[in-house]
Scaffold this active site. Structure first.
Site, PDB file in Angstrom:
ATOM      1  N   ASP A   1      45.511  37.640  42.509  1.00 47.17           N
ATOM      2  CA  ASP A   1      46.482  37.169  43.474  1.00 47.17           C
ATOM      3  C   ASP A   1      47.755  38.079  42.348  1.00 47.17           C
ATOM      4  OD1 ASP A   1      48.113  35.497  44.698  1.00 47.17           O
ATOM      5  OD2 ASP A   1      47.448  33.716  43.858  1.00 47.17           O
TER       6      ASP A   1
HETATM    7  C1  NOJ Z   1      50.691  33.750  46.099  1.00 45.85           C
HETATM    8  C2  NOJ Z   1      49.668  32.694  46.468  1.00 45.85           C
HETATM    9  O1  NOJ Z   1      49.492  32.421  45.701  1.00 45.85           O
HETATM   10  C3  NOJ Z   1      48.316  33.541  47.207  1.00 45.85           C
HETATM   11  O2  NOJ Z   1      48.212  32.951  48.027  1.00 45.85           O
HETATM   12  C4  NOJ Z   1      49.250  34.877  48.468  1.00 45.85           C
HETATM   13  O3  NOJ Z   1      48.391  35.041  49.267  1.00 45.85           O
HETATM   14  C5  NOJ Z   1      49.939  35.693  47.299  1.00 45.85           C
HETATM   15  N1  NOJ Z   1      50.769  35.495  46.975  1.00 45.85           N
HETATM   16  C6  NOJ Z   1      50.768  36.596  48.328  1.00 45.85           C
HETATM   17  O4  NOJ Z   1      51.379  36.519  48.888  1.00 45.85           O
END
Ligand code: NOJ
Length: 753
Positions: A287
């Site tokens: 993430d």
């Molecule tokens: C953080 C989030 O937790 C995740 O779900 C998302 O896909 C990513 N950022 C990318 O934006």
């Protein structure tokens, strides 16, 4: 003779099926073989920097464009997240393909969470449709629109089991149940990816957040999770396993610390379960900065250590932070890790790039604007918004309203709030393209019969200066329809709430309108289950419409005026108060189960002087609205269930039948649910588990028999010593239209060896 012809025909048919299956299998393995050979030859040509480059995902917003282009030219980037528009994506891709030494295409990722330009209801709402086919269709449309704009990869579906409505990201989840969540997972993966990933209109999907993120302590985002292994395997992992079985291309590691090891450095979940047990062969992306955050967790000393731990655990691509770019080379050169670890990650990434067809088809031209918001897309968005809406209450069948009603007052901050109805995570949705309830109701019954007064500027507003206008509007109307709830920014990532009441002065606004004595219908638009007990009795009907997306308005209008009949069922239990959280239907029984008879401060009985049971002194222990609950304008009657046998051996099947009759006056759709309970297990089992459901449409007076077929896998779970099996013994089986005992009819049966 006849028999012989039949036998020949049957044999012939079997042969055709066999040949086509084996041909298909051979074809698949032939194309996979070619891909694997291509990866081998490409890998041989790549130097270490280029390999590490494939593991990097960058966000252009953080980089100067010229520097970004230069990095791509040097083969230092494998993927770009949030890369502007189609033209910009094409420009970056041209540099990767034509100007980098090996011409490896970039993969463009984006959060296409519940639609692209056509925004569908939030995922939590979608799961209340209990309609995987329709959810799949929505994902297909999202894939079509996003891929037309040059996007290859969506960071969806989010498969976190969520039992805590304080958590802002419950909006993005499919609710609390592993079985329903798994069905939605399969539907979304199939919808995004289609039959072939290399179809230009398919998106590579991403099962996230692996794993346990939804169990954040206190409902606070990013918080620690403590999940014992049986609970992990029986509750939190099944939707991910279902996605892997549906061939999801990628998996995203979660932000949370799972039992002391952050999910982004967790070899047990990433290597042992995902790769070894499930044979996942796509790639794992971290993430956003979750690799460098290993330092904050106190699991890595510095970025070098973070890179080491993440690559060892099996993270293939690093999102946004640069621990891999900055440290992997040195770690390999100093012999701390073997280059094979990096080779393996590159292979996983290239495999998906090849499967996605990016080498053959790297570019997407800027699309015509008419590929977005096509009539069929809007129609599906409306239908899904209808099916996602849950009718919680309908005293004296006040709904549906007659279209001939003289005047209605539309009141509340969400009657005409296009941005808010889109819900969280809609970077490509445009408020100006959303149709609000105000617009839709005006269109449906005519402008002159609608009086509108917001009453409050926003859901959070406390300024009551507009109350008078709203009260005046109510007085002139035959019925008041109030649109209240939560605005967009109150749910989603990093948007957890400690109080789940209606924010701002909304409760007071409802009371003020109720005092006019006009019949009151409430529509709640929100990103989570809210607590609204203080105003519940003031409304004759309550429709829970969530954040319904672009077409929320027309969907609500149709439901209010009977052009559509509610069929949504809750995918999550609604708490009575924050103090009950977590409240979920598939809990365990305890040694002293609570009971409705013992509510209040125990005064005891002669036999049990204190009533030591698992109740609250000051509140009912049951939820305000249970999982699976939702009314219709019509009514359904269930027959008692019948089982094909009361004892079944493990290799046998059990047929469960139940007949449902539409006893009301509208044609309607019912979601027939099947639950089981394993009464004694090698570890304690939930008091109920959803195992199947079926949506059925019935005309007034019509009956249908539903047949569920259960096999031992429906009774299997990870028990003592983590063995996965169905344990012989006594089971309860119920069918009905919610998880509440009073809505279920059940029977006992025995499973034998
Ligand atoms: C953080 C989030 O937790 C995740 O779900 C998302 O896909 C990513 N950022 C990318 O934006």
């Amino acid at each position: 003779m006849k028999n012989r012809i039949f036998l020949y025909l049957a044999f012939g048919a079997l042969l055709v099926v066999f040949i086509s299956c084996t041909t298909k299998k051979n074809e698949i393995s032939a194309s996979e073989k070619i891909i694997s050979e291509k990866i081998d030859s490409l890998l041989q040509l790549m130097n270490l920097e280029e390999k590490i480059g494939q593991l990097a995902q960058v966000n252009p917003e953080y980089n100067n464009t010229e520097i970004l282009l230069e990095m791509i030219r040097k083969g230092k980037i494998g993927s770009v997240i949030n890369a502007g528009d189609a033209d910009f994506r094409k420009r970056l891709q041209q540099v990767a393909v034509k100007e980098s030494r090996l011409g490896i295409p970039l993969i463009f990722g984006r959060d296409v969470i519940h639609g692209y330009r056509t925004v569908f209801p939030i995922p939590l709402a979608q799961s209340c449709s209990w309609n995987p086919e329709l959810v799949k269709k929505a994902a297909q449309i999202a894939a079509f629109e996003a891929s037309s704009d040059g996007i290859h990869w969506t960071f969806s579906p989010m498969l976190d089991i969520a039992r805590d409505p304080r958590w802002g990201r419950i909006a993005e989840s499919n609710g609390e149940d592993p079985y329903l969540g798994s069905q939605m997972a399969i539907a979304m993966v199939n919808g995004y990816q289609g039959d072939k990933l290399n179809n230009p209109h398919a998106l590579a999907a991403c099962a996230k957040h692996y794993v346990g993120y939804g169990a954040a302590e206190g409902g606070r985002d990013y918080n620690t999770t403590l999940i014992p292994e049986p609970e992990l395997r029986n509750i939190y992992l099944p939707p991910f396993k279902a996605a892997v079985e549906a061939k999801v291309a990628t998996v995203m590691s979660a932000f949370n610390d799972l039992n002391g090891i952050p999910a982004t450095a967790n070899e047990f979940t990433l290597r042992q379960i995902l790769r070894t047990e499930w044979a996942f062969d796509g790639f794992v992306v971290s993430d956003w900065t979750s690799i460098s955050e290993l330092i904050n967790h106190g699991y890595a000393a510095d970025e070098r250590d973070a890179a080491l731990k993440a690559i060892q655990a099996g993270i293939d691509m690093e999102m946004v932070s640069t621990c891999y770019q900055d440290h992997l080379k040195e770690l390999i050169q100093n012999g701390v890790i073997n280059e094979n670890l990096v080779n393996e990650a590159v292979r996983n990434i290239l495999r998906i790039k090849f499967r996605k067809g990016l080498f053959d088809n790297p570019y997407t031209e800027k699309p015509d604007s008419n590929v977005f918001l096509m009539p069929a897309h809007l129609e599906t968005a409306k239908e899904l918004a209808i099916q996602s809406t849950v009718l919680l209450k309908n005293d004296n069948n006040i709904l549906p309203l007659s279209e001939n009603i003289n005047k209605v007052a539309l009141i509340g901050p969400l009657a005409d709030a296009p941005l808010d109805q889109l819900g969280m995570w809609t970077p490509d949705g445009r408020p100006e393209e959303a149709v609000t309830p105000l617009t839709a109701i005006r269109q449906l019954i005519g402008n002159q019969r609608v009086i509108y007064a917001a009453g409050l500027e926003k859901s959070r507003s406390t300024d009551k200066s507009r109350f008078n206008n709203a009260i005046m509007a109510a007085r002139q109307a035959d019925a008041c329809i109030m649109f209240i709830g939560e605005e967009q920014i109150l749910s989603g990532e990093a948007h957890s709430r400690a109080f789940l009441n209606l924010p701002g002065a909304q409760e007071e606004l409802v009371s003020a309108i109720a005092q006019t004595g006009k019949p009151l219908i409430i529509i709640i638009m929100a990103g989570r289950p809210l607590i609204f007990d203080k105003i519940e009795n003031k409304a004759k009907a309550i429709l829970y419409a969530w954040h319904g997306g672009t077409m929320a308005g027309p969907a609500i209008a149709d439901l209010l005026f009977g052009k559509a009949i509610p069929s949504g069922k809750l995918s999550v239990s609604f708490p009575r108060t924050e103090g009950q959280i977590p409240v979920y239907y598939n809990h365990r029984n305890t040694g002293r189960p609570p009971s409705k008879e013992n509510l209040g401060i125990p005064t005891g009985t002669p036999l049990d002087p204190v009533n030591y049971s698992s109740n609250y002194l000051d509140l009912d222990f049951t939820p305000a609205y249970p999982f699976g609950y939702g009314l219709s304008y019509t009514s359904f009657e269930y027959s008692p269930i019948s089982l094909s046998k009361d004892t079944m051996s493990k290799n046998d099947t059990l047929i469960v039948k139940v007949t449902i009759r539409n006893t009301g006056k509208y044609a309607g759709t019912e979601v027939v649910q099947l639950y089981i309970r394993d009464l004694v297990g090698s570890i304690t089992r939930p008091v109920k588990e959803l195992k199947a459901f079926r949506r059925i449409a019935l005309e007034p007076g019509q009956s249908k028999e539903i047949v569920f077929t259960l096999t031992q896998s429906d009774f299997a779970f990870y028990g003592k010593n983590m063995t996965y099996s169905a344990e012989p013994g006594q089971f309860m089986i119920w069918s009905g239209n919610s998880s509440d005992d009073k809505d279920l009819s059940g029977a006992i049966f025995y499973l034998t060896e």
